[in-house]
Enzyme design. Structure first.
Site, PDB file in Angstrom:
ATOM      1  N   GLU A 102       0.831  -1.195   0.000  1.00 18.00           N
ATOM      2  CA  GLU A 102       0.000   0.000   0.000  1.00 18.00           C
ATOM      3  C   GLU A 102       0.872   1.254   0.000  1.00 18.00           C
ATOM      4  O   GLU A 102       2.038   1.213   0.392  1.00 18.00           O
ATOM      5  CB  GLU A 102      -0.913   0.024   1.227  1.00 18.00           C
ATOM      6  CG  GLU A 102      -1.882  -1.133   1.302  1.00 18.00           C
ATOM      7  CD  GLU A 102      -2.778  -1.073   2.533  1.00 18.00           C
ATOM      8  OE1 GLU A 102      -2.769  -0.029   3.236  1.00 18.00           O
ATOM      9  OE2 GLU A 102      -3.488  -2.061   2.800  1.00 18.00           O
ATOM     10  N   HIS A 153      -1.643   3.701   8.668  1.00 18.80           N
ATOM     11  CA  HIS A 153      -2.621   2.621   8.551  1.00 18.80           C
ATOM     12  C   HIS A 153      -2.016   1.420   9.247  1.00 18.80           C
ATOM     13  O   HIS A 153      -1.129   0.753   8.703  1.00 18.80           O
ATOM     14  CB  HIS A 153      -2.924   2.311   7.089  1.00 18.80           C
ATOM     15  CG  HIS A 153      -3.931   1.217   6.910  1.00 18.80           C
ATOM     16  ND1 HIS A 153      -4.082   0.528   5.721  1.00 18.80           N
ATOM     17  CD2 HIS A 153      -4.844   0.679   7.764  1.00 18.80           C
ATOM     18  CE1 HIS A 153      -5.044  -0.370   5.852  1.00 18.80           C
ATOM     19  NE2 HIS A 153      -5.518  -0.300   7.087  1.00 18.80           N
TER      20      HIS A 153
END
Length: 283
Positions: A102, A153
């Site tokens: 990501e 995250h």
């Protein structure tokens, strides 16, 4: 049908921005885009909806960009910049221990926000983060507010251990940029089976930090009431924080029933935001 729906979304967002956000302030937001890659970027109505949401804020920390070719974020920026206001992009490296990597990003309005120096990724030599935080220093063009954003995250299964490191990351950000005003925001996974939210104070003491998104907030699109997404600021930002925060619940917007786009087509997380004064900064 799609045109009617997108027009409705834009009208409601314009009303939101006119009623909630002031010219003498900036809004800082976080938005987990939920597996944002080529598939989602190729769905024009979804892309337009995401762009319309992000354009409600002056700077947005984005999580969960998943695209090995790194083209999907460029398509989103093209859509965001199709209007009068123009936005800039800071994007981090692809991160993660598996093949499912990501990227973080900051998207910011160019006539209100600039960034200082180059953004950095937390140097995680001991590999304690699945996705090391992405850090950048910003300032308001009008006024004297400057601040550092830490985008995170966490890995859900290791959320508590990663969250415990975030104060250390915020301290690093202060030292690296010489700036006391630090905001850590993103998908903390700070609730449910991943984390006991009543333990939050043990990580972020109220003597040192401002809890902008409280435990009772619901940042989850699903029926379960969860406070996964957070905005936490250093106590030095108390002079700038306008005590206004919110959750943009895009699934409560009238999508006209027959329109095929569903809330989960956009994300399983709501954007969270907070408002800060441009002119009160003294550090």
């Amino acid at each position: 049908m799609f045109r009617k729906k997108n027009l409705l979304i834009c009208i409601i967002f314009v009303l939101l921005s006119q009623s909630a956000f002031s010219q003498n302030s900036i809004t800082i937001a976080s938005f987990n885009l939920r597996i944002f890659g080529q598939s989602k970027a190729e769905k024009k109505p979804v892309l337009k909806a995401i762009a319309a949401i992000i354009k409600q804020f002056d700077v947005t920390a984005v999580q969960e960009i998943r695209d090995k070719d790194e083209n999907s974020i460029l398509k989103l920026m093209e859509e965001i910049n199709s209007g009068a206001e123009k936005y800039g992009l800071l994007i981090g490296p692809r991160l993660g221990r598996t093949s499912s990597k990501e990227q973080y990003a900051f998207i910011y309005r160019l006539d209100k926000i600039r960034y200082d120096y180059f953004p950095v990724t937390w140097n995680d030599e001991k590999d304690k983060f699945e996705r090391e935080p992405f850090i950048a220093n910003f300032y308001a063009i009008e006024g004297n507010l400057d601040f550092v954003l830490v985008d995170i995250h966490t890995k859900p299964e290791d959320a508590e251990n990663e969250m415990m490191l975030l104060p250390q990351v915020m301290e690093f950000a202060t030292e690296y940029y010489g700036e006391k005003d630090v905001i850590c925001l993103g998908d903390y996974n700070a609730d449910g089976s991943y984390f006991r939210e009543d333990e939050y104070f043990k990580i972020f003491s109220e003597e040192k930090y401002i809890w902008i998104i409280p435990n009772e907030a619901d940042t989850n699109v699903a029926k379960s009431d969860m406070t996964y997404d957070r905005i936490t600021a250093t106590r030095s930002l108390a002079e700038d924080y306008l005590l206004e925060w919110g959750i943009l619940k895009f699934d409560e917007i009238d999508l006209n029933g027959s329109i095929s786009i569903k809330p989960l087509d956009i994300s399983d997380h709501y954007p969270v935001w907070a408002m800060f004064n441009n002119n009160n900064d003294t550090d």
